[in-house]
Design a protein around this motif. Structure first.
Motif, PDB file in Angstrom:
ATOM      1  N   LYS A   1       0.824  -1.216   0.000  1.00 43.25           N
ATOM      2  CA  LYS A   1       0.000   0.000   0.000  1.00 43.25           C
ATOM      3  C   LYS A   1       0.862   1.273   0.000  1.00 43.25           C
ATOM      4  CE  LYS A   1      -4.042   1.944   2.367  1.00 43.25           C
ATOM      5  NZ  LYS A   1      -5.011   1.721   3.480  1.00 43.25           N
ATOM      6  N   PRO A   2       1.846   1.416   0.907  1.00 47.11           N
ATOM      7  CA  PRO A   2       2.675   2.637   0.842  1.00 47.11           C
ATOM      8  C   PRO A   2       3.604   2.685  -0.367  1.00 47.11           C
ATOM      9  CG  PRO A   2       3.436   1.170   2.606  1.00 47.11           C
ATOM     10  CD  PRO A   2       2.131   0.615   2.111  1.00 47.11           C
ATOM     11  N   LEU A   3       3.993   1.526  -0.894  1.00 45.26           N
ATOM     12  CA  LEU A   3       4.789   1.531  -2.125  1.00 45.26           C
ATOM     13  C   LEU A   3       3.975   2.058  -3.294  1.00 45.26           C
ATOM     14  CD1 LEU A   3       6.743  -1.852  -1.854  1.00 45.26           C
ATOM     15  CD2 LEU A   3       7.789   0.417  -2.117  1.00 45.26           C
ATOM     16  N   LEU A   4       2.747   1.603  -3.393  1.00 48.16           N
ATOM     17  CA  LEU A   4       1.871   2.060  -4.463  1.00 48.16           C
ATOM     18  C   LEU A   4       1.581   3.558  -4.353  1.00 48.16           C
ATOM     19  CD1 LEU A   4      -0.625  -0.929  -4.458  1.00 48.16           C
ATOM     20  CD2 LEU A   4       0.801  -0.268  -6.398  1.00 48.16           C
TER      21      LEU A   4
ATOM     22  N   ILE B   1       7.032   5.153   0.378  1.00 44.73           N
ATOM     23  CA  ILE B   1       8.287   4.497   0.721  1.00 44.73           C
ATOM     24  C   ILE B   1       8.907   3.938  -0.560  1.00 44.73           C
ATOM     25  CG2 ILE B   1       7.495   3.878   3.037  1.00 44.73           C
ATOM     26  CD1 ILE B   1       7.157   0.971   2.001  1.00 44.73           C
ATOM     27  N   ARG B   2      10.161   3.480  -0.438  1.00 47.38           N
ATOM     28  CA  ARG B   2      10.786   2.770  -1.540  1.00 47.38           C
ATOM     29  C   ARG B   2      11.309   1.438  -1.018  1.00 47.38           C
ATOM     30  NH1 ARG B   2      13.816   5.596  -6.185  1.00 47.38           N
ATOM     31  NH2 ARG B   2      12.874   3.743  -7.106  1.00 47.38           N
ATOM     32  N   SER B   3      11.902   0.633  -1.907  1.00 48.13           N
ATOM     33  CA  SER B   3      12.232  -0.737  -1.533  1.00 48.13           C
ATOM     34  C   SER B   3      13.536  -1.173  -2.189  1.00 48.13           C
ATOM     35  CB  SER B   3      11.102  -1.679  -1.948  1.00 48.13           C
ATOM     36  OG  SER B   3      10.911  -1.644  -3.356  1.00 48.13           O
ATOM     37  N   CYS B   4      13.995  -2.361  -1.801  1.00 47.22           N
ATOM     38  CA  CYS B   4      15.247  -2.910  -2.309  1.00 47.22           C
ATOM     39  C   CYS B   4      15.059  -4.394  -2.578  1.00 47.22           C
ATOM     40  CB  CYS B   4      16.352  -2.693  -1.268  1.00 47.22           C
ATOM     41  SG  CYS B   4      17.935  -3.485  -1.667  1.00 47.22           S
ATOM     42  N   PHE B   5      15.707  -4.884  -3.636  1.00 46.34           N
ATOM     43  CA  PHE B   5      15.719  -6.313  -3.936  1.00 46.34           C
ATOM     44  C   PHE B   5      17.139  -6.809  -3.728  1.00 46.34           C
ATOM     45  CE2 PHE B   5      15.848  -9.941  -7.013  1.00 46.34           C
ATOM     46  CZ  PHE B   5      14.931 -10.747  -6.339  1.00 46.34           C
ATOM     47  N   SER B   6      17.316  -7.793  -2.852  1.00 52.51           N
ATOM     48  CA  SER B   6      18.638  -8.223  -2.422  1.00 52.51           C
ATOM     49  C   SER B   6      18.819  -9.703  -2.736  1.00 52.51           C
ATOM     50  CB  SER B   6      18.793  -7.961  -0.918  1.00 52.51           C
ATOM     51  OG  SER B   6      20.132  -7.996  -0.520  1.00 52.51           O
TER      52      SER B   6
END
Length: 408
Positions: free
Chosen positions: A123-126, A130-135
């Motif tokens: 929900k907050p990404l959409l 916020i942002r995110s990371c793929f590790s």
């Protein structure tokens, strides 16, 4: 198959092109001034934050999510021409909440996350809050073979404990990055090597998660986005943070990387188109040996070849997108592998010709060509190197000629 744009896509293209003309191209220099002149380069860029609500108000937000109520309801085929337009300016996808790795992470949580995951993170990404990371990639092993991954994700009661070292964890540098999707081994002794891995959600502020450094790409640090080297030392997260279930990480990776690869290719075509435009503009203005470069035979030939190569690549990407939409990502793996090799190589060549036409200016930061080349060249490694995709594609092609039975 029909690759003609629908009325819906044409309307979105017109709005997006108008937005680019009004808000993106006029602010390219603004962006560079703000990012290079900032006291702290690892903070959100003001012009991007300024333009996000404008894009959202224009209905140009979360265009990437196929067959989802959270996005624009576009198929991969419908999204392709829009991603290409956004790819013309390397930083502008974030303005529309359509930038990597957030797009892939949102798709992952949308497809494989629980209701709790979606409420807390999707929900907050959409919303772009916020942002995110793929590790996934690791420095100690050849991560082009995902079964090599060594980071451990071990069950301990109601938690999982994560230990390992990652790098090229894109998005880790952004202070708004709140959630990591981490891939590691939860069952290293499973005889099925494709069931050894899991993916798990790790909040950024979890104790034991340390960002060691940001890795430069051909000298560019990609601030404030960044590609981090991450250390996980006894990182404990609730067992409910596991995605889809233990041993499903490889399955999720294939589901995530398919759309991610095609999105990269879509944007890279836009980058190549912009490079060709810059080349054409440059050669009409430069005089060498008494006449414009545009009248030199070698330049004319390169421009013609660039046009052929870009158009071929675009049609290949549209075909792969159509295949993904009609038969699914797994059945379209041949087409995805082909474009993941072909498009970045095409872009490298077109951008190299553009760089050459700019002469000494091409290798400076003045025209943006050098940065374009760094991006295109990196695309030959991210989401699987050329060699892996060629190997897979070659095996799939050979499989058509193998007998049904060993002795047939």
């Amino acid at each position: 198959m029909d690759f003609a744009y629908t009325d819906k896509v044409n309307a979105l293209r017109e709005r997006l092109l108008a937005f680019m003309d009004e808000h993106i191209y006029p602010h390219e220099e603004t962006y560079h001034q703000q990012i290079n002149g900032a006291a702290d380069r690892w903070q959100p860029v003001p012009i991007i934050e300024q333009l996000k609500p404008v894009a959202r108000a224009a209905g140009l937000w979360n265009l990437f999510l196929p067959q989802s109520s959270h996005g624009a309801g576009l198929t991969n085929l419908e999204y392709a021409p829009l991603a290409e337009i956004m790819g013309r300016v390397q930083w502008c996808s974030e303005v529309f909440n359509c930038s990597a790795p957030d797009t892939g992470n949102m798709e992952t949580i949308e497809r494989y996350g629980s209701a709790e995951h979606k409420e807390r993170w999707l929900k907050p990404l959409l919303a772009g809050e916020i942002r995110s990371c793929f590790s996934m990639t690791e420095p100690e092993v050849a991560s082009s073979d995902a079964t090599n991954i060594q980071t451990s994700i071990m069950r301990d009661g109601d938690h999982y404990v994560i230990n390992g070292r990652k790098w090229w964890s894109s998005g880790a540098g952004d202070p708004r990055c709140a959630i990591f999707i981490v891939m590691g081994k939860s069952d290293p002794h499973n005889p099925d090597k494709y069931r050894q891995q899991s993916m798990i959600l790790v909040p950024r502020d979890t104790p034991g998660l340390t960002i060691k450094r940001m890795l430069p790409v051909f000298g560019y640090d990609d601030a404030p986005h960044g590609h981090g080297e991450i250390l996980f030392e006894n990182v404990r997260v609730p067992a409910s943070n596991i995605l889809l279930g233990e041993g499903r990480g490889f399955e999720i990776a294939q589901g995530r990387l398919g759309p991610g690869r095609i999105h990269h290719c879509m944007r890279t075509i836009g980058l190549a188109e912009r490079a060709l435009e810059k080349m054409c503009q440059r050669v009409t203005q430069r005089i060498a040996f008494g006449r414009p470069l545009a009248e030199q035979g070698v330049i004319i030939e390169r421009i013609a070849n660039a046009r052929i190569m870009i158009d071929q690549s675009r049609l290949q990407v549209l075909h792969a997108a159509w295949k993904m939409d009609t038969v699914g990502n797994k059945e379209a793996r041949r087409e995805i592998a082909a474009i993941k090799v072909g498009v970045p190589n095409m872009a490298c060549q077109v951008i190299d010709w553009a760089l050459q036409a700019h002469g000494g200016g091409g290798v400076t930061s003045d025209f943006g060509i050098a940065r374009m080349y760094a991006t295109a060249r990196t695309m030959r490694i991210v989401d699987g190197p050329d060699e892996v995709h060629r190997f897979q594609l070659g095996r799939l092609e050979l499989a058509k000629y193998r007998p049904a039975r060993p002795n047939a």
